[in-house]
Scaffold this active site. Structure first.
Site, PDB file in Angstrom:
ATOM      1  NE  ARG A  51      -2.955  -1.271   3.249  1.00  0.00           N
ATOM      2  CZ  ARG A  51      -3.462  -0.778   4.375  1.00  0.00           C
ATOM      3  NH1 ARG A  51      -4.229   0.296   4.340  1.00  0.00           N
ATOM      4  NH2 ARG A  51      -3.177  -1.345   5.517  1.00  0.00           N
ATOM      5  CE  LYS A 370      30.754  22.228  -1.339  1.00  0.00           C
ATOM      6  NZ  LYS A 370      31.388  21.485  -2.439  1.00  0.00           N
TER       7      LYS A 370
END
Ligand code: UD1
Ligand code: MG
Length: 489
Positions: A51, A370
């Site tokens: 599901r 970064k």
């Protein structure tokens, strides 16, 4: 650093209280009789998860940026589960790899046919045969179970129960096993499909997870048959069998959230919501100001110092530490980063892994950092990319500054000295070093190292031609008029 000064202790302690597996001092709080008891946790994860409508195995889906199996195994370990076993389906090699990443010593068992929860537990027979004192049976798709709840189950075993189950009272009990009790206590669990009218009226349901005394577990499990509506070997039958053997079984009631199982993407989102609620509550309890808590997303390992303020709509990915007095302004996205004392981040800032901000650093709107160390007091207030770099203390990074760190093949480093001033719209082509106190003229493309205290400027000389624009306009007007006159009859 935070960890040494102990500042985030309070927050970590709260997370622990909520059941998160942060490096634990749990043994101090376990009642004495439990500290010496061995414990095996078996995690059932052979379900197909149809599901979820996904190619990814159900327990590999994530809440709080960690897989469901990670949550379950980490909680099991924090509750004293020193031995771990995971039961997987035939095509679940990725699940085995993930389990090993979290707990390298985990034993993996394959259940080739899915014949029921008791059958799944028996797939781990080799682990059961070692007869640990306590056996915790957990579900891989039930990730919100808390350490404290598992400890309650273990405490029931330590007090003499052979089987301890978790009860809860859902708004709608349909589909769940019902806990059947009489004056002697818990006598059986009846699965919904097999329950009669009177049993279906029982509100107290089985949460699924269960604890078994290791000395009796195999004997109990081997007696479980499949004489039921589903022709499955139900773990829940352990209760009636234990009672039949003259052993005791107890139910411990817990919250619906603790035993919330995940079968669909909608339930995955519900579980994320519960997790976030717990994390936000723990952060606020530890003194973090969350202006609009429902809009802030945290990771289970987010660490906060004192007097931190987080404005609305901020996302914390894994591996973030925010030190005392820092302010994280709206719409910032932060992962794998360290934010120093009194630093200001955002609005609209992005800190990617390896961003290390010192004290009083300012990272403003539309700035991305970064793998870069920004030393104390340095500022990048607008529109910049700082990647693979060091920015020295007190340096000023002008709007539009870009570290050109990538040449298409490899990443290169930019080193900016303390107190340097990088004029707006500069491109720093790495590898390159800007000396301390140097000045970069706006709009420069810097490809060569700049010595300390020098000025580097790289742009064409400006030319000014007096009256040029006016002359152009007049010439255009004249030619327009000439063309119009020529059209006249
Ligand atoms: C189970 C309980 C039910 C309880 C409910 C709570 C049983 C028989 N029933 O029902 O009383 O109210 O949980 O949510 O235990 N699994 C395997 N192999 C199998 C079967 C199941 O690994 O052969 C795993 C599943 O992947 C899942 C867990 O066991 O993680 C539970 O199985 P599931 O089918 O969800 O049981 P429920 O029908 O929910
Ligand atoms: Mg289920």
């Amino acid at each position: 650093m935070l960890a040494e000064s102990g500042k985030p202790r309070l927050f970590l302690a709260l997370l622990r209280k909520l059941g998160y597996a942060v490096a634990s001092r749990t043994s101090q709080r376990v009642p004495d009789r439990m500290t010496h008891r061995s414990c095996l946790a078996i995690v059932l994860a052979a379900g197909e998860g149809t599901r979820m409508r996904s190619r990814t195995a159900k327990v590999q889906h994530r809440i709080g940026n960690r897989t469901l199996i990670d949550h379950v195994l980490s909680t099991a370990m924090a509750a004293g589960g020193a031995e771990l076993a995971v039961v997987i389906g035939p095509d679940h090699d990725a699940v085995a790899a993930e389990a090993k990443r979290i707990a390298p010593g985990v034993a993996i068992f394959k259940q080739t046919q899915r014949l029921g929860t008791a059958h799944a537990v028996l797939s781990a027979r080799a682990a059961l045969a070692k007869q640990p004192d306590d056996i915790l049976v957990m579900f891989g798709d039930t990730p919100l179970i808390r350490v404290e709840t598992l400890k309650q189950l273990r405490a029931a075993l330590a007090a003499g129960a052979a089987v301890a189950v978790l009860g809860f009272t859902p708004a709608d009990p349909a589909g769940y096993g019902r806990l059947v009790t009489d004056k002697t206590g818990l006598v059986a669990i009846r699965e919904h499909k097999d329950a009669n009218e009177a049993e279906r009226a029982i509100g107290l349901c089985n949460g699924g997870l269960m604890a078994l005394a290791g000395s009796h577990a195999l004997a109990i499990l081997e007696r479980i048959g499949n004489d039921n509506a589903n022709r499955e070997f139900y773990l829940t039958d352990a209760v009636a069998i234990a009672r039949d053997m003259g052993l005791s079984a107890v139910a411990i009631e817990t919250s619906e959230d603790d035993v919330r199982g995940i079968n669909t993407k909608a339930q995955l989102a519900e579980a994320e919501a519960v997790l976030q609620k717990r994390l936000r509550a723990a952060a606020m309890e530890a003194g973090v100001t969350l202006v609009a808590p429902d809009t802030v997303f945290l990771a289970t390992d987010t660490k906060f110092g004192k007097d931190v303020t987080v404005e609305p709509n901020v996302v914390f990915g894994p591996g973030v530490t925010v030190e005392d007095g820092a302010v994280i302004r709206s719409f910032s996205h932060i992962e794998g980063a360290h934010v120093g004392n009194g630093a200001r981040v955002g609005p609209f800032a992005r800190l990617r892994p390896g961003a290390q901000l010192g004290a009083d650093v300012h990272i403003g709107n539309f700035v991305e950092v970064k793998a870069a160390t920004i030393e104390d007091g340095a500022k990048a207030n607008h529109l910049a990319y700082i990647g693979d770099a060091r920015v020295g203390a007190g340096a000023n990074i002008g709007a539009g500054t870009i570290t050109c760190n990538y040449d298409g093949f490899a990443k290169h480093k930019t080193d900016i000295g303390a107190g340097a001033f990088i004029g707006t719209n500069s491109s720093l082509v790495a590898p390159v070093t800007i000396g301390a106190g140097a000045y970069i003229g706006s709009g420069s493309v810097i490809t060569k190292n700049v010595p300390a205290d020098a000025l580097a400027i790289e742009r064409a000389q400006q030319t000014v031609k007096d009256g040029w624009a006016k002359r152009l306009r007049e010439a255009r007007l004249l030619s327009k008029k000439g063309a119009a006159d020529a059209k006249k009859p």
